[in-house]
Design a protein around this motif. Structure first.
Motif, short mmCIF file in Angstrom:
data_model
loop_
_atom_site.label_atom_id
_atom_site.label_comp_id
_atom_site.label_asym_id
_atom_site.label_seq_id
_atom_site.Cartn_x
_atom_site.Cartn_y
_atom_site.Cartn_z
N PHE A 26 -0.03 -11.18 4.28
CA PHE A 26 0.64 -12.25 5.06
C PHE A 26 -0.15 -13.39 5.58
O PHE A 26 0.32 -14.50 5.48
CB PHE A 26 1.42 -11.53 6.12
CG PHE A 26 2.01 -12.46 6.99
CD1 PHE A 26 3.41 -12.85 6.71
CD2 PHE A 26 1.52 -12.83 8.08
CE1 PHE A 26 4.26 -13.57 7.73
CE2 PHE A 26 2.03 -13.63 9.07
CZ PHE A 26 3.35 -14.03 8.92
N PHE A 27 -1.36 -13.00 6.28
CA PHE A 27 -2.18 -13.99 6.66
C PHE A 27 -2.97 -14.72 5.61
O PHE A 27 -3.05 -15.99 5.72
CB PHE A 27 -3.05 -13.36 7.76
CG PHE A 27 -2.34 -12.97 9.30
CD1 PHE A 27 -1.81 -13.87 9.91
CD2 PHE A 27 -2.09 -11.70 9.48
CE1 PHE A 27 -1.14 -13.58 11.07
CE2 PHE A 27 -1.36 -11.50 10.68
CZ PHE A 27 -0.84 -12.34 11.35
N LYS A 28 -3.68 -13.95 4.72
CA LYS A 28 -4.15 -14.61 3.94
C LYS A 28 -3.56 -15.64 3.14
O LYS A 28 -3.98 -16.68 2.59
CB LYS A 28 -4.98 -13.45 2.85
CG LYS A 28 -6.13 -13.92 1.95
CD LYS A 28 -6.78 -12.54 1.59
CE LYS A 28 -6.89 -13.05 -0.01
NZ LYS A 28 -7.13 -11.74 -0.57
N LYS A 29 -2.21 -15.54 2.61
CA LYS A 29 -1.38 -16.22 1.85
C LYS A 29 -0.56 -17.18 2.79
O LYS A 29 0.24 -18.07 2.27
CB LYS A 29 -0.47 -15.33 0.78
CG LYS A 29 -1.36 -14.58 0.13
CD LYS A 29 -0.87 -14.03 -1.33
CE LYS A 29 -1.47 -12.83 -1.81
NZ LYS A 29 -1.00 -12.69 -3.59
N ASN A 30 -0.70 -17.36 4.00
CA ASN A 30 0.14 -18.11 4.91
C ASN A 30 1.53 -18.00 4.68
O ASN A 30 2.17 -19.18 4.49
CB ASN A 30 -0.69 -19.56 4.49
CG ASN A 30 -0.32 -20.58 5.89
OD1 ASN A 30 0.03 -19.98 6.90
ND2 ASN A 30 -0.32 -21.83 5.60
N CYS A 31 2.07 -17.03 4.58
CA CYS A 31 3.43 -16.62 4.53
C CYS A 31 4.23 -16.92 5.68
O CYS A 31 3.57 -17.13 6.90
CB CYS A 31 3.69 -15.36 4.14
SG CYS A 31 2.97 -14.82 2.37
N ASP A 32 5.46 -17.01 5.98
CA ASP A 32 6.32 -17.17 6.93
C ASP A 32 6.90 -15.77 7.17
O ASP A 32 7.31 -15.43 8.37
CB ASP A 32 7.35 -18.20 7.02
CG ASP A 32 6.95 -19.56 6.90
OD1 ASP A 32 6.13 -20.30 7.86
OD2 ASP A 32 6.68 -20.09 5.76
N LEU A 33 7.04 -15.13 6.21
CA LEU A 33 7.61 -13.58 5.81
C LEU A 33 7.06 -13.07 4.80
O LEU A 33 6.85 -13.75 3.67
CB LEU A 33 9.08 -13.82 6.09
CG LEU A 33 10.20 -12.61 5.72
CD1 LEU A 33 9.88 -11.85 6.89
CD2 LEU A 33 11.49 -12.84 5.28
N LEU A 34 6.85 -11.67 4.92
CA LEU A 34 6.36 -10.96 3.80
C LEU A 34 7.28 -9.58 3.79
O LEU A 34 7.29 -9.17 4.62
CB LEU A 34 4.96 -10.70 3.85
CG LEU A 34 4.30 -10.18 2.59
CD1 LEU A 34 3.29 -10.96 1.89
CD2 LEU A 34 4.00 -8.78 2.72
N VAL A 35 7.64 -9.38 2.74
CA VAL A 35 8.57 -8.14 2.38
C VAL A 35 7.79 -7.38 1.48
O VAL A 35 7.16 -7.24 0.62
CB VAL A 35 9.82 -8.69 1.48
CG1 VAL A 35 10.52 -7.16 1.48
CG2 VAL A 35 10.72 -9.68 2.18
N VAL A 36 7.54 -6.13 2.26
CA VAL A 36 6.67 -5.19 1.57
C VAL A 36 7.47 -3.73 1.47
O VAL A 36 8.39 -3.42 2.04
CB VAL A 36 5.31 -4.79 2.39
CG1 VAL A 36 5.78 -4.05 3.83
CG2 VAL A 36 4.60 -3.80 1.51
N ASN A 37 7.21 -3.30 0.12
CA ASN A 37 7.65 -1.96 0.06
C ASN A 37 6.60 -0.96 -0.85
O ASN A 37 5.69 -1.36 -1.61
CB ASN A 37 8.96 -1.87 -1.18
CG ASN A 37 8.70 -2.68 -2.23
OD1 ASN A 37 8.65 -1.93 -3.32
ND2 ASN A 37 8.49 -3.99 -2.15
N ASP A 38 6.84 0.43 -0.63
CA ASP A 38 5.84 1.41 -0.99
C ASP A 38 6.47 1.92 -2.33
O ASP A 38 7.33 2.64 -2.47
CB ASP A 38 5.80 2.57 0.20
CG ASP A 38 4.87 3.56 -0.20
OD1 ASP A 38 4.41 3.66 -1.21
OD2 ASP A 38 4.62 4.42 0.69
N LEU A 39 5.56 1.92 -3.26
CA LEU A 39 5.91 2.21 -4.63
C LEU A 39 6.26 3.65 -4.73
O LEU A 39 7.00 4.14 -5.60
CB LEU A 39 4.70 1.93 -5.48
CG LEU A 39 4.99 2.43 -7.22
CD1 LEU A 39 6.16 1.57 -7.64
CD2 LEU A 39 3.81 2.17 -7.99
N PHE A 40 5.51 4.46 -3.67
CA PHE A 40 5.76 5.94 -4.08
C PHE A 40 6.89 6.38 -3.08
O PHE A 40 7.08 7.65 -2.99
CB PHE A 40 4.63 6.59 -3.55
CG PHE A 40 3.52 6.34 -4.56
CD1 PHE A 40 3.61 6.21 -6.01
CD2 PHE A 40 2.03 6.24 -4.02
CE1 PHE A 40 2.65 5.91 -6.83
CE2 PHE A 40 1.08 5.85 -4.91
CZ PHE A 40 1.28 5.81 -6.34
#
Ligand code: CTP
Length: 422
Positions: A384-398
């Motif tokens: 999120f910080f590295k790519k300078n996003c305003d929002l990041l959606v994360v999901n766990d593959l497992f």
């Protein structure tokens, strides 16, 4: 929640027109000479139909009743709590039944205008409607709508309706392409009537061309659009979807398991909310969402190029594509032949598109995606910080119900100050 009332009156009335046309066509085969040209494909179908003792009706023409049932079922499946057909649509079988015989085929079976008091049918059936769709719409009813004619229940009801209106044409390709029909459709559009364009395909008349009723999903999308609020009207949304393929030779590429489901679903919703949506998609078998501009690319470089060309005028960018991080540095124009036991590939890093636009954003709100297999939240926050996003959606593959090719997902939303688990 109050259900949306959808008027589907047209189906059965249009049946009257169609049944008449078909019946007349079969009769015309009694004539000799060249006056009546019957395409061979149609002749075969008429023969089949005659054997089935079915008034010579073309078997490929979707019976209107079946179509209505299909639409009703699809509406229910999409959201039974939201939609209901106007009760009148249920009662219209009387028209369809009457239209089966040539005696009644060209007539309106109910005289709408001899009713007394305030129960005038063509006014009553539309007064509470949230949406009125004519499906399938013939050249005739389109012409009537364009010129404000009101000489039967359908055209009168359509004229009386103040709700959003939709027309889904279906007819012979030459009738559809005729300048008169096209001009009439333009007039309808100028009245803010939504036209769901027909598709190219095999037509009930045996011809091939544009005139095939559009996909039911498109009809439902048009209904949903017409009956929803549009908080994103005037906004531009850019979405990336699917995998990228990094080609190695004419038959091979490096890719990943992304299906594109997430990006296509987001594009559909963004459009329903009123945005102008551009979807840049890697190879995917997902159906193009209704009224979304889909741009197909293959590689990460292709996606980067397209994102850049649309980026400046976007309000929101959602990067849900699974972009390949590396690509083969050499591309072989010929198929690579197997030789040695071991084979080494030299890969080069692809541009990180999200990082690039994160760095160069001006007015854009940017949403990134991440799929992780370990340290899910920590890794996502770093991204999120590295790519300078305003929002990041994360999901766990497992996680069950998340990951590639599923119809469901379990995600966490990362912003500067919080993590929200959905
Ligand atoms: N992304 C991108 N360009 C790339 C790689 C990723 O724009 N070359 C975007 C994806 O679309 C996604 C986000 O960056 O929105 C995170 O992608 P992900 O593959 O999870 O992250 P990577 O940066 O590739 O990190 P890693 O593979 O090491 O986890």
């Amino acid at each position: 929640m109050k259900k949306k009332l959808i008027t589907l009156l047209s189906l059965s009335l249009i049946t009257a027109n169609m049944a008449f046309a078909e019946y007349a066509f079969v009769d015309s085969s009694d004539f000799t000479g060249d006056a009546f040209f019957t395409p061979p494909a149609l002749e075969e179908k008429q023969e089949e139909a005659k054997k089935a003792n079915d008034f010579g009706r073309t078997p490929t023409l979707p019976p209107i009743k079946k179509l209505r049932i299909k639409i009703k079922k699809a509406l229910k499946e999409r959201d039974a709590r939201k939609y209901e057909l106007a009760p009148t649509a249920e009662q219209e079988d009387v028209y369809a039944a009457g239209a089966e015989t040539s005696e009644y085929a060209s007539k309106d079976l109910v005289d709408d205008f001899d009713e007394t008091g305030y129960q005038i049918k063509h006014i009553n059936i539309v007064k509470d409607a949230d949406c009125f769709i004519i499906v399938p719409a013939t050249a005739n009813i389109i012409a009537k709508v364009a010129h404000g004619l009101a000489d039967d229940v359908l055209s009168s009801a359509f004229l009386a309706a103040t709700c959003p209106k939709i027309i889904a044409p279906a007819m012979n390709v030459h009738m559809y392409e005729n300048t008169a029909t096209q001009k009439n459709l333009d007039i309808c559009k100028s009245y803010h009537i939504k036209i769901v364009e027909p598709e190219i395909g095999e037509l009930a008349c045996g011809y091939q061309g544009r005139g095939h009723l559009s996909d039911i999903e498109d009809l439902l999308d048009a209904i949903e659009y017409a009956t929803s609020p549009h908080p994103l009207a005037g906004k531009h949304v850019l979405i990336t979807a699917g995998p990228t393929q990094e080609p190695l030779d004419p038959v091979r590429f490096i890719s990943n398991h992304s299906s594109g489901k997430m990006g296509y679903a987001l594009a559909k919703v963004a459009r329903q909310l009123g945005a102008h949506v551009t979807l840049i998609s890697g190879p995917s078998s997902q159906r193009a969402p209704y009224e979304v501009d889909v741009i197909k690319i293959q590689s990460a470089q292709g996606m980067f190029k397209q994102v850049l060309s649309y980026f400046d005028f976007q309000d929101y960018v959602i990067m849900s594509a699974a972009v390949g991080d590396y690509r083969p540095l050499e591309y072989s124009n010929q198929k690579i032949k197997k030789k040695a036991d071991e084979f080494y590939l030299k890969l080069g890093k692809n541009e990180d598109i999200l990082s690039y636009i994160g760095k160069h954003k001006t007015k854009q709100t940017i949403c990134g995606f991440a799929m992780e297999t370990e340290n899910v939240i920590e890794n996502a926050q770093n991204k999120f910080f590295k790519k300078n996003c305003d929002l990041l959606v994360v999901n766990d593959l497992f996680e069950d119900g998340a990951g590639f090719k599923t119809d469901t997902n379990k995600v966490a939303l990362i912003t500067k100050n919080f993590v929200d688990y959905l």
